[in-house]
Design a protein around this motif. Structure first.
Motif, PDB file in Angstrom:
ATOM      1  N   UNK A   1       0.859  -1.188   0.000  1.00  4.94           N
ATOM      2  CA  UNK A   1       0.000   0.000   0.000  1.00  4.94           C
ATOM      3  C   UNK A   1       0.890   1.232   0.000  1.00  4.94           C
ATOM      4  N   UNK A   2       0.785   1.989  -1.072  1.00  8.55           N
ATOM      5  CA  UNK A   2       1.541   3.219  -1.192  1.00  8.55           C
ATOM      6  C   UNK A   2       0.727   4.390  -0.663  1.00  8.55           C
ATOM      7  N   UNK A   3       1.432   5.324  -0.059  1.00  6.35           N
ATOM      8  CA  UNK A   3       0.803   6.551   0.425  1.00  6.35           C
ATOM      9  C   UNK A   3       1.513   7.747  -0.176  1.00  6.35           C
ATOM     10  N   UNK A   4       0.772   8.824  -0.334  1.00  8.78           N
ATOM     11  CA  UNK A   4       1.341  10.069  -0.827  1.00  8.78           C
ATOM     12  C   UNK A   4       0.751  11.183   0.023  1.00  8.78           C
ATOM     13  N   UNK A   5       1.600  11.843   0.779  1.00 11.12           N
ATOM     14  CA  UNK A   5       1.157  12.926   1.646  1.00 11.12           C
ATOM     15  C   UNK A   5       1.559  14.255   1.035  1.00 11.12           C
ATOM     16  N   UNK A   6       0.583  15.136   0.934  1.00 15.67           N
ATOM     17  CA  UNK A   6       0.830  16.457   0.356  1.00 15.67           C
ATOM     18  C   UNK A   6       0.899  17.506   1.449  1.00 15.67           C
ATOM     19  N   UNK A   7       1.758  18.472   1.247  1.00 18.80           N
ATOM     20  CA  UNK A   7       1.866  19.586   2.192  1.00 18.80           C
ATOM     21  C   UNK A   7       2.134  20.869   1.426  1.00 18.80           C
ATOM     22  N   UNK A   8       1.898  21.981   2.073  1.00 22.90           N
ATOM     23  CA  UNK A   8       2.139  23.269   1.438  1.00 22.90           C
ATOM     24  C   UNK A   8       0.900  23.900   0.860  1.00 22.90           C
ATOM     25  N   UNK A   9      -0.075  23.087   0.501  1.00 21.51           N
ATOM     26  CA  UNK A   9      -1.365  23.576   0.060  1.00 21.51           C
ATOM     27  C   UNK A   9      -2.328  22.392   0.046  1.00 21.51           C
ATOM     28  N   UNK A  10      -3.602  22.669  -0.049  1.00 25.22           N
ATOM     29  CA  UNK A  10      -4.583  21.605  -0.103  1.00 25.22           C
ATOM     30  C   UNK A  10      -4.926  21.280  -1.553  1.00 25.22           C
TER      31      UNK A  10
ATOM     32  N   UNK B   1      -0.862   4.952 -14.122  1.00 23.26           N
ATOM     33  CA  UNK B   1      -1.316   3.770 -13.390  1.00 23.26           C
ATOM     34  C   UNK B   1      -2.780   3.920 -12.970  1.00 23.26           C
ATOM     35  N   UNK B   2      -3.080   5.021 -12.272  1.00 20.81           N
ATOM     36  CA  UNK B   2      -4.439   5.212 -11.758  1.00 20.81           C
ATOM     37  C   UNK B   2      -4.676   6.696 -11.479  1.00 20.81           C
TER      38      UNK B   2
ATOM     39  N   UNK C   1      -6.579  -5.213  -9.848  1.00 16.71           N
ATOM     40  CA  UNK C   1      -5.541  -5.543  -8.855  1.00 16.71           C
ATOM     41  C   UNK C   1      -5.187  -4.352  -7.972  1.00 16.71           C
ATOM     42  N   UNK C   2      -5.246  -3.153  -8.526  1.00 14.47           N
ATOM     43  CA  UNK C   2      -4.878  -1.937  -7.791  1.00 14.47           C
ATOM     44  C   UNK C   2      -6.130  -1.125  -7.486  1.00 14.47           C
TER      45      UNK C   2
ATOM     46  N   UNK D   1      -2.488   4.058  -2.887  1.00 15.35           N
ATOM     47  CA  UNK D   1      -2.592   3.044  -3.936  1.00 15.35           C
ATOM     48  C   UNK D   1      -2.415   1.677  -3.288  1.00 15.35           C
ATOM     49  N   UNK D   2      -3.502   0.938  -3.207  1.00 13.49           N
ATOM     50  CA  UNK D   2      -3.448  -0.438  -2.714  1.00 13.49           C
ATOM     51  C   UNK D   2      -3.139  -1.346  -3.885  1.00 13.49           C
ATOM     52  N   UNK D   3      -2.069  -2.093  -3.789  1.00 17.35           N
ATOM     53  CA  UNK D   3      -1.621  -2.952  -4.883  1.00 17.35           C
ATOM     54  C   UNK D   3      -1.665  -4.403  -4.423  1.00 17.35           C
TER      55      UNK D   3
END
Length: 127
Positions: free
Chosen positions: A19-28, A48-49, A67-68, A81-83
């Motif tokens: 399971x991939x994660x992507x955290x954003x910062x600096x703005x919404x 990919x998606x 699959x994803x 992203x759940x793989x």
């Protein structure tokens, strides 16, 4: 300063999950679609998606469909992203990205349509 930070990559055997994660910062980014791309050695970066700004619509490359699963949490300003059922051909550096157009709908697969990118996380699937 806007920053996207991916995590969750690693080495897994074929058939396994990550399971991939992507955290954003600096703005919404709650008003922007987000996506995952990947790039294998010697190959171009590929779509990919993608998930709509509201989270209500998702789109997948044929190679990962079924699959994803892409999801997002706008309160946390994050995308995931759940793989599952990983294959050796899924081996690549995975990047999250933000659509440059606010509330754009539909499937958008070109890299130049995304203006914020993370640094990538390596996913390696062994056979």
């Amino acid at each position: 300063q806007v920053q996207l930070v991916e995590s969750g990559g690693g080495l897994v055997q074929a058939g396994g999950s990550l399971r991939l994660s992507c955290a954003a910062s600096g703005r919404t980014f709650s008003d922007y679609a987000m996506a995952w791309f990947r790039q294998a050695p010697g190959k171009e970066r590929e779509f990919v998606a993608r998930i709509s700004w509201s989270g209500g619509r998702t789109y997948y490359a044929d190679s990962v469909k079924g699959r994803f699963t892409i999801s997002r949490d706008n309160y946390k300003n994050a995308v995931y992203l759940q793989m599952n059922s990983l294959k050796p051909e899924d081996t690549a550096v995975y990047y999250c990205a933000v659509d440059q157009v606010r509330r754009r709908t539909g499937v958008v697969v070109e890299t130049y349509e995304y203006n914020y990118w993370g640094q990538g996380t390596q996913v390696t699937v062994s056979s």
